[in-house]
Design an enzyme around this catalytic site. Structure first.
Site, mmCIF file in Angstrom:
data_model
loop_
_atom_site.group_PDB
_atom_site.id
_atom_site.type_symbol
_atom_site.label_atom_id
_atom_site.label_comp_id
_atom_site.label_asym_id
_atom_site.label_seq_id
_atom_site.Cartn_x
_atom_site.Cartn_y
_atom_site.Cartn_z
ATOM 1 N N HIS A 130 51.943 89.457 -46.246
ATOM 2 C CA HIS A 130 51.315 89.226 -44.929
ATOM 3 C C HIS A 130 50.422 90.439 -44.618
ATOM 4 O O HIS A 130 50.733 91.261 -43.756
ATOM 5 C CB HIS A 130 52.420 89.052 -43.883
ATOM 6 C CG HIS A 130 51.970 88.442 -42.592
ATOM 7 N ND1 HIS A 130 50.680 88.029 -42.353
ATOM 8 C CD2 HIS A 130 52.666 88.171 -41.443
ATOM 9 C CE1 HIS A 130 50.595 87.535 -41.126
ATOM 10 N NE2 HIS A 130 51.776 87.612 -40.556
ATOM 11 N N GLN A 133 49.220 91.430 -41.045
ATOM 12 C CA GLN A 133 50.294 92.000 -40.242
ATOM 13 C C GLN A 133 50.467 93.493 -40.544
ATOM 14 O O GLN A 133 50.549 94.318 -39.644
ATOM 15 C CB GLN A 133 51.608 91.241 -40.532
ATOM 16 C CG GLN A 133 52.780 91.727 -39.730
ATOM 17 C CD GLN A 133 52.671 91.379 -38.259
ATOM 18 O OE1 GLN A 133 52.451 90.225 -37.905
ATOM 19 N NE2 GLN A 133 52.793 92.367 -37.383
HETATM 20 N N1 CP Z 1 53.485 87.670 -36.792
HETATM 21 C C1 CP Z 1 52.889 86.498 -37.040
HETATM 22 O O1 CP Z 1 52.218 86.327 -38.065
HETATM 23 O O2 CP Z 1 53.103 85.550 -36.097
HETATM 24 P P1 CP Z 1 52.693 84.018 -36.217
HETATM 25 O O3 CP Z 1 53.566 83.424 -37.286
HETATM 26 O O4 CP Z 1 52.970 83.428 -34.855
HETATM 27 O O5 CP Z 1 51.261 83.928 -36.609
HETATM 28 N N1 NVA Z 2 58.732 86.610 -42.658
HETATM 29 C C1 NVA Z 2 58.278 85.713 -41.626
HETATM 30 C C2 NVA Z 2 57.091 86.282 -40.924
HETATM 31 C C3 NVA Z 2 56.552 85.442 -39.805
HETATM 32 C C4 NVA Z 2 55.346 86.047 -39.153
HETATM 33 C C5 NVA Z 2 57.938 84.363 -42.239
HETATM 34 O O1 NVA Z 2 57.332 84.323 -43.313
HETATM 35 O O2 NVA Z 2 58.299 83.338 -41.647
#
Ligand code: CP
Ligand code: NVA
Length: 305
Positions: A130, A133
């Site tokens: 991610h 993030q």
């Molecule tokens: N932290 C994040 O990516 O949140 P969402 O899943 O709501 O986009």
């Molecule tokens: N680890 C989590 C992050 C969500 C923003 C997921 O992948 O669901």
């Protein structure tokens, strides 16, 4: 910044990351009216195969406030890889839009899309990582501490997509990183060897299964859900396996007095983090969520030519 893809933090150099932070800080400190023509006529295609609030809304708002236009495409709309090949989808979308953001399950889809598309591709979360993030997280820490030198970032929970991107970005920026997971939920060996390879000066990593020692004198304590999207059938087992990994007042008392409490959100209050901690004076979770938007603006400005 020269890259036209952000499939993971590994696509960026340390200097790219600092440039993104500079641009994000400048945009954050400016009035929207002063940059609202930056992306006139530009289109962002956003493919979302999983739920999202922060990532979707921050991308849409960022593109709109830069003067461009976002298009939201669900799996139901385009069904990439099933209704047609990723290659065809990538090539056709590249004729319509100026940048593609994608949230999906497999990292392979993000990478294939980036390889086939002739426009920039940004990973908006995959099972593997991610990056948007992690950029936001280190930007937020830098904003609060003034510098990233000798700031100890302690992630406590699942060795998942968010943890992996944090490890990568801390390694690139030379920020000490600790991770404590239950046994069998560690970051995989391949990730740890990549971290070793990309580590810059002053970086150190500590990997273990003890939340208390990870929290000791930490500058940042970071939480994420115990059950990520796509793992819902494991939720009961995971709740059990992660007992003892909750971020609560007892754990945060081990950290520095001015510890920054972070969570990428959505949070499961009473599971990975208590109300007392997430609502407490050291919590940065809403600032962190806001900064998603400033980082998105910087990425779009730097990547869309
Ligand atoms: N932290 C994040 O990516 O949140 P969402 O899943 O709501 O986009
Ligand atoms: N680890 C989590 C992050 C969500 C923003 C997921 O992948 O669901």
């Amino acid at each position: 910044m020269n890259t036209n893809k952000l499939t993971s933090i590994l696509d960026l150099t340390g200097d790219d990351i600092l440039e993104i932070f500079d641009v994000a800080a400048k945009l954050k400190g400016s009035n929207v009216r002063d940059y609202s023509n930056t992306m006139t006529g530009k289109i962002l295609g956003m493919i979302f195969e999983k739920c999202s609030m922060r990532t979707r809304v921050s991308f849409e708002v960022a593109m709109a406030q830069l003067g461009g236009h976002p298009i939201y495409l669900t799996k139901q709309d385009i069904n990439l890889g099933e209704r047609e090949s990723i290659k065809d989808g990538a090539n056709v979308l590249s004729r319509y839009v100026d940048c593609i953001a994608i949230r999906t399950f497999g990292q392979e889809m993000v990478e294939e899309l980036a390889k086939e598309a002739s426009v920039p591709v940004i990973n908006a979360l995959s099972d593997y990582c991610h990056p948007c993030q992690a950029l936001t997280d280190l930007f937020t820490i830098k904003e609060k501490r003034g510098s990233l030198d000798n700031v100890i970032v302690s992630y406590i929970g699942d060795g998942n997509n968010v943890a992996r991107s944090l490890a990568f970005i801390c390694a690139k920026l030379g920020t000490p990183f600790r991770i404590a997971t239950p046994e069998n939920y560690e970051l995989d060996k391949n990730t740890l060897s990549i971290v070793d390879e990309i580590a810059s000066d002053n970086f150190s990593i500590s990997v273990g299964n003890d939340p208390q020692s990870a929290a000791k004198d930490a500058d940042v304590i970071y939480a994420d859900t115990w059950t990520s999207m796509g793992q819902e059938s494991e939720a009961v087992t995971r709740r059990n396996d992660f007992k003892g990994f909750q971020i609560n007042s007892e754990l945060t008392a081990q950290a520095k007095d001015n510890v920054i409490i972070m969570h990428c959100l959505p949070a499961h209050r009473g599971e990975e983090i208590t109300d007392e901690v997430i609502d407490g004076p050291n919590s940065a979770v809403y600032d962190q969520a806001e900064n998603r938007m400033h980082i998105k603006k910087a990425l779009l400005k730097l990547m869309i030519k």
